[in-house]
Design an enzyme around this catalytic site. Sequence first.
Site: not given
Length: 181
Positions: A59, A62-64, A160
């Site tokens: 996560v 994928q986010e940052s 996502y």
Amino acid sequence: MTRLAIVALLALALAGLGVYVVGERPELYERVRYPLRYEEFVTGHARNYDLEPHLLAAVIYQESKFEADAVSSSGAVGLMQLLPATAQGIADRTGGSGWHERDLLDPELNIRYGSWYLRHLLDKYEDEELALAAYNAGQANVDRWRGRGVGIQFAETRHYVERVQELKEIYARAYADELGL
């Protein structure tokens, strides 16, 4: 470049592609392509919130891409790209006091709040795909889809969820020792 050099480069590229096609990318490649930073916070908060550490790492990537100062166009902040309103709600529920939006740039706090939120979503939906969809598209959207008896309606959110699940496997394989797997 000589014809021989071109043939050699092509052969190397095809050999690398062959490794990729059969799903056995070298661990070194995965470690370079998919870094693991803030490992102590990832493993510690995964343990505290009963999360799979490789899911948490996926996560965050994928986010940052593990960039602690990331800020999205929608105003999400930090490693786990939390919206300030979401973080405020987490702070209120977990006894946080004196919270300020800039605190989301602190890797430890961001991962702690993001871990709490991911655990909340997993508990609420009892399904990893739906929890990830809610993390990306919001609980209201997932609740609406469930109420209508339909699956994930946003192509971006479907992508996502698939990507995080792919990354989860990559992190489990590439960082098994570091993540305690």
